[in-house]
Structures are given as C-alpha cells and as structure tokens.
Design an enzyme around this catalytic site. Structure first.
Site, short mmCIF file in Angstrom:
data_model
loop_
_atom_site.label_atom_id
_atom_site.label_comp_id
_atom_site.label_asym_id
_atom_site.label_seq_id
_atom_site.Cartn_x
_atom_site.Cartn_y
_atom_site.Cartn_z
CG ASP A 1 9.19 4.32 -6.32
OD1 ASP A 1 9.96 3.30 -6.26
OD2 ASP A 1 8.97 4.92 -4.99
CE1 TYR B 1 7.03 6.03 0.47
CE2 TYR B 1 6.48 6.01 -1.87
CZ TYR B 1 7.40 6.02 -0.76
OH TYR B 1 8.94 5.70 -1.21
CG HIS C 1 10.28 1.28 2.34
ND1 HIS C 1 9.07 1.89 2.26
CD2 HIS C 1 11.25 2.70 2.15
CE1 HIS C 1 9.09 3.10 1.64
NE2 HIS C 1 10.12 3.43 1.67
#
Length: 274
Positions: free
Chosen positions: A43, A48, A106
């Site tokens: 994931d 990120y 998100h």
C-alpha cells in the site's frame, strides 16, 4: 495468508504492507524485504513520494505480477475528474505498472467538495480495466452515503485510522451493511500507547507473542484488513507472523473494550489540506 473477497469478487490479502513515512530510497529495500517475507499486498500513495522506490522493488521481485496486490491513492490536490485521470497516469508511470489492483481517494476534503467527480473518474478507470477495484480512505458515514447515492460502483473498502483505542465501531457497522470492508491505517496506533496497554501486554504474555502481533490478530479476527508499516527487517517478519495463533472470544472482547474513540491523525471533516 488469509484472503478476503471484495464486493466485486476480487480477492485481497487481509494483511498487507504499508509504506507511509518511508523515504523513497528506503522503500525499495523495505518492500523487497516484505515480499521476501511473504507479503504480496503493498500500500502506497502519491503523497508518500515513494512510488518510484516501491516500483523498483516490484520490478526486481520474482513474485509474479498476478500474485501481487498493489494499492495507491489520489491526493487531495489532484482531485477532480480530469486531474484524477492525470494523477493516475503519473502514479502508474512511477510504479512502472500497467495497472493497479486498488485505487483510493486519500481524503474526502469536504470543504472542496470534489470527491464525487474524483470517484467518477475512478469509475472510468475501473471500467477501462486500468484498476481492478476502487475505494476510499478516511470517509465518514455522511461521505459514504453521498457516494453510494450519486455514484454507480460501490467502493470495495474504506481505509481509515483504526486500532484498539479507535475501534470505529459505528463506521464498521455501516460499512458491513453496505458490503464495504474496513482497512486500518496505523493499526498499531503508530507504535504508541496501545502497545503499552496492560490488557494487550497480558494477552501477549499468555500467547507468547508480542503486543503488536496481538493487536494485528485482533484486527484480523474482527474482519479488518491491516497494513502495518516498518522498515526494520525483524519487525517486518514479526508483523507477518500472526497466522499461527488465535485470540479467544473473551480476549477479543477485552480488546474491544479498550476503545476510547481517540485519534492520532486528523478528523476527516477537518483534513482539507491540498
């Protein structure tokens, strides 16, 4: 490994490996170690900033692509129909893949009110076969109700902060009613107080397991999908070693009783950062 079947028939490992807060250059080694340990579900997310590092590990692994389950996410600043399609293409390129197994929104960022058109773009990606499943992260019941009313394809899961101090019971009940799985981010309370809790430690001692393994086992037995994160090889292995024991019903109930509705992260209605 235990697998769950999502509402579109796709099978997904119930235990995956998360790479939140893992720097790009460290993500390659961490994901390589996870794959070597036995994880097949990885994931990541655009925000990120480690999709390239993850992609490098995926390129180098001997695990066949069809046995992998790769998740990434569209960030808040990329929401909207056309922007989502562009963001997906960019994520795919960084990962070095032809498709992803799961694509998620998100955050709902309700202040900007773009999650419906974002999700409709994801529906198109799903229809085009570029993603195997679509879902959301950090959606409250009100956001899910609107999504279900205005969109065509129900989300397969809702990834939210969830651990013994934030059990998300009401949300879990709603999701179960609509055949939406709950996936836990920060399933170990980010290594916080939960792992020091007397109840968790007592059960861990009785089982000959670590507090983290007990918490992960609690999630699994509650039907929650989990994605613990670590860059430490021994912890990566430890978090995977949770299939050789079970908690009793009374032990599960004891951990259920620890809920404080206490968040470490932001409340979804207040997370409007772009």
């Amino acid at each position: 490994m235990d697998f769950i079947t999502l509402n579109n028939g796709l099978k997904m490992p119930q235990l995956g490996f998360g790479v939140w807060q893992v720097e790009d250059d460290k993500a390659t080694d961490a994901v390589a170690k996870a794959l070597e340990t036995g994880y097949t579900s990885i994931d990541t997310a655009m925000i990120y900033k480690n999709e390239k590092g993850v992609g490098k590990a995926l390129k180098e692994t001997s695990v066949p692509r069809e046995d992998l389950f790769i998740t990434t996410k569209v960030w808040n600043s990329d929401q909207g129909y056309d922007a989502t399609l562009r963001a997906f293409d960019e994520s795919l390129e960084r990962l070095g893949l032809d498709y992803v197994d799961l694509y998620l929104i998100h955050w709902p960022t309700p202040q900007f009110d773009t999650y419906i058109e974002t999700y409709k773009a994801m529906e198109q990606l799903y229809k085009d076969g570029r993603v195997k499943a679509i879902g959301v992260c950090n959606f409250e019941i009100e956001h899910l109700e609107r999504l279900l009313a205005e969109c065509e394809i129900p989300p397969v899961l809702n990834q939210v902060e969830c651990h013994p101090y934030l059990a998300q019971n009401e949300l879990k009940e709603f999701c179960a009613k609509h055949d939406i799985f709950v996936e836990a981010w920060s399933p170990l309370d980010q290594g916080g107080e939960v792992l020091q809790d007397e109840t968790i430690q007592k059960i861990a001692e009785a089982k000959g397991k670590s507090p983290a393994q007990v918490v992960l086992r609690w999630h699994l037995q509650n039907g929650t999908i989990v994605i613990p994160k670590s860059v430490t090889p021994s912890r990566i292995e430890e978090n995977f070693d949770v299939f050789d024991f079970e908690l009793t019903e009374s032990e599960v109930n004891e951990i259920d009783g620890l809920n404080k509705d206490r968040r470490k992260g932001a409340h979804p209605n207040e997370m409007n950062v772009r």
